[in-house]
Design a protein around this motif. Structure first.
Motif, PDB file in Angstrom:
ATOM      1  N   ASP A  31       0.827  -1.218   0.000  1.00 29.62           N
ATOM      2  CA  ASP A  31       0.000   0.000   0.000  1.00 29.62           C
ATOM      3  C   ASP A  31       0.853   1.256   0.000  1.00 29.62           C
ATOM      4  O   ASP A  31       0.387   2.326  -0.365  1.00 29.62           O
ATOM      5  CB  ASP A  31      -0.916   0.012   1.223  1.00 29.62           C
ATOM      6  CG  ASP A  31      -1.991  -1.062   1.150  1.00 29.62           C
ATOM      7  OD1 ASP A  31      -2.279  -1.552   0.034  1.00 29.62           O
ATOM      8  OD2 ASP A  31      -2.528  -1.426   2.216  1.00 29.62           O
ATOM      9  N   HIS A  32       2.107   1.125   0.416  1.00 31.92           N
ATOM     10  CA  HIS A  32       3.023   2.270   0.483  1.00 31.92           C
ATOM     11  C   HIS A  32       4.210   2.074  -0.447  1.00 31.92           C
ATOM     12  O   HIS A  32       5.324   2.514  -0.143  1.00 31.92           O
ATOM     13  CB  HIS A  32       3.499   2.471   1.920  1.00 31.92           C
ATOM     14  CG  HIS A  32       2.369   2.636   2.889  1.00 31.92           C
ATOM     15  ND1 HIS A  32       1.604   3.769   2.940  1.00 31.92           N
ATOM     16  CD2 HIS A  32       1.857   1.778   3.793  1.00 31.92           C
ATOM     17  CE1 HIS A  32       0.655   3.616   3.858  1.00 31.92           C
ATOM     18  NE2 HIS A  32       0.793   2.424   4.396  1.00 31.92           N
ATOM     19  N   VAL A  33       3.976   1.436  -1.589  1.00 28.99           N
ATOM     20  CA  VAL A  33       5.055   1.151  -2.532  1.00 28.99           C
ATOM     21  C   VAL A  33       5.723   2.446  -2.973  1.00 28.99           C
ATOM     22  O   VAL A  33       5.080   3.483  -3.128  1.00 28.99           O
ATOM     23  CB  VAL A  33       4.532   0.356  -3.759  1.00 28.99           C
ATOM     24  CG1 VAL A  33       3.580   1.181  -4.604  1.00 28.99           C
ATOM     25  CG2 VAL A  33       5.684  -0.183  -4.589  1.00 28.99           C
ATOM     26  N   ARG A  34       7.015   2.377  -3.139  1.00 30.07           N
ATOM     27  CA  ARG A  34       7.804   3.523  -3.625  1.00 30.07           C
ATOM     28  C   ARG A  34       8.370   3.116  -4.973  1.00 30.07           C
ATOM     29  O   ARG A  34       9.115   2.137  -5.073  1.00 30.07           O
ATOM     30  CB  ARG A  34       8.923   3.827  -2.639  1.00 30.07           C
ATOM     31  CG  ARG A  34       9.841   4.915  -3.070  1.00 30.07           C
ATOM     32  CD  ARG A  34       9.251   6.261  -2.723  1.00 30.07           C
ATOM     33  NE  ARG A  34      10.288   7.253  -2.917  1.00 30.07           N
ATOM     34  CZ  ARG A  34      10.043   8.471  -3.310  1.00 30.07           C
ATOM     35  NH1 ARG A  34       8.819   8.861  -3.514  1.00 30.07           N
ATOM     36  NH2 ARG A  34      11.015   9.314  -3.467  1.00 30.07           N
ATOM     37  N   PRO A  46      -0.068   2.626  -5.140  1.00 27.71           N
ATOM     38  CA  PRO A  46      -0.134   1.542  -6.112  1.00 27.71           C
ATOM     39  C   PRO A  46      -1.096   1.806  -7.270  1.00 27.71           C
ATOM     40  O   PRO A  46      -0.780   1.505  -8.418  1.00 27.71           O
ATOM     41  CB  PRO A  46      -0.587   0.329  -5.304  1.00 27.71           C
ATOM     42  CG  PRO A  46      -0.539   0.699  -3.890  1.00 27.71           C
ATOM     43  CD  PRO A  46      -0.376   2.172  -3.787  1.00 27.71           C
ATOM     44  N   GLY A  47      -2.264   2.349  -7.001  1.00 28.83           N
ATOM     45  CA  GLY A  47      -3.248   2.584  -8.057  1.00 28.83           C
ATOM     46  C   GLY A  47      -2.742   3.518  -9.134  1.00 28.83           C
ATOM     47  O   GLY A  47      -2.956   3.285 -10.331  1.00 28.83           O
ATOM     48  N   SER A  89      15.105  -3.412 -13.539  1.00 22.62           N
ATOM     49  CA  SER A  89      14.291  -3.022 -12.390  1.00 22.62           C
ATOM     50  C   SER A  89      14.756  -3.771 -11.150  1.00 22.62           C
ATOM     51  O   SER A  89      14.976  -4.981 -11.187  1.00 22.62           O
ATOM     52  CB  SER A  89      12.808  -3.327 -12.635  1.00 22.62           C
ATOM     53  OG  SER A  89      12.289  -2.533 -13.665  1.00 22.62           O
ATOM     54  N   TRP A  90      14.885  -3.016 -10.066  1.00 28.76           N
ATOM     55  CA  TRP A  90      15.278  -3.567  -8.770  1.00 28.76           C
ATOM     56  C   TRP A  90      14.042  -3.519  -7.869  1.00 28.76           C
ATOM     57  O   TRP A  90      13.517  -2.444  -7.590  1.00 28.76           O
ATOM     58  CB  TRP A  90      16.419  -2.751  -8.197  1.00 28.76           C
ATOM     59  CG  TRP A  90      16.798  -3.040  -6.776  1.00 28.76           C
ATOM     60  CD1 TRP A  90      16.598  -4.193  -6.068  1.00 28.76           C
ATOM     61  CD2 TRP A  90      17.462  -2.140  -5.886  1.00 28.76           C
ATOM     62  NE1 TRP A  90      17.107  -4.068  -4.799  1.00 28.76           N
ATOM     63  CE2 TRP A  90      17.636  -2.814  -4.659  1.00 28.76           C
ATOM     64  CE3 TRP A  90      17.924  -0.837  -6.013  1.00 28.76           C
ATOM     65  CZ2 TRP A  90      18.251  -2.213  -3.568  1.00 28.76           C
ATOM     66  CZ3 TRP A  90      18.535  -0.247  -4.912  1.00 28.76           C
ATOM     67  CH2 TRP A  90      18.699  -0.930  -3.713  1.00 28.76           C
ATOM     68  N   ALA A  99       7.660  -3.625  -1.984  1.00 31.25           N
ATOM     69  CA  ALA A  99       7.725  -2.374  -1.226  1.00 31.25           C
ATOM     70  C   ALA A  99       8.366  -1.252  -2.030  1.00 31.25           C
ATOM     71  O   ALA A  99       8.065  -0.075  -1.813  1.00 31.25           O
ATOM     72  CB  ALA A  99       8.501  -2.586   0.066  1.00 31.25           C
ATOM     73  N   SER A 100       9.274  -1.594  -2.947  1.00 27.29           N
ATOM     74  CA  SER A 100       9.887  -0.555  -3.779  1.00 27.29           C
ATOM     75  C   SER A 100      10.319  -1.143  -5.112  1.00 27.29           C
ATOM     76  O   SER A 100      10.629  -2.326  -5.214  1.00 27.29           O
ATOM     77  CB  SER A 100      11.074   0.106  -3.071  1.00 27.29           C
ATOM     78  OG  SER A 100      12.156  -0.791  -2.976  1.00 27.29           O
TER      79      SER A 100
END
Length: 119
Positions: A31-34, A46-47, A89-90, A99-100
């Motif tokens: 929900d708090h992806v960076r 995310p959306g 992509s990492w 998460a990121s």
């Protein structure tokens, strides 16, 4: 979600994007992806990120997957209706969700400025 290991989470996320199951893909994101792109652009929700991916309708051609603990690095060609672009992509996975994401590629491939000065 079918996988708890980092590689499984990331590859399931990519499979969802490949099959254009964007709602399913979003469930692999925290929900708090960076998310950080090559020109410094970022997404914190995310959306918003999934909506951007939906516009590009990319198909992944995986070249190499590297895994170290909760870190997964992908080297791939992303083919969209407008271009095929080599990317890296990492992904960092925490508690079974992404998460990121930090991605590098030449943004000029999509007609975007590179962010640097030429000349």
């Amino acid at each position: 979600m079918e996988h708890k290991d980092a590689k499984g989470v990331v590859l399931s996320y990519i499979r969802s994007l490949d099959t254009r199951e964007y709602e399913a893909a979003g469930k692999y994101l925290s929900d708090h992806v960076r998310v950080i792109g090559p020109s410094g652009e970022s997404f914190k929700e995310p959306g918003e990120f999934v909506d951007m991916l939906r516009q590009y309708r990319g198909k992944y051609d995986m070249k190499k997957v590297f895994v170290e603990g909760n870190d997964v690095c992908l080297l791939y060609d992303l083919t969209t209706p407008s271009a095929t672009v080599y990317m890296c992509s990492w992904y960092q996975v925490r508690r079974g969700r992404i998460a990121s994401i930090r991605t590098v590629f030449d943004p000029r491939s999509f007609g975007q400025p590179s962010g640097g000065k030429s000349g």
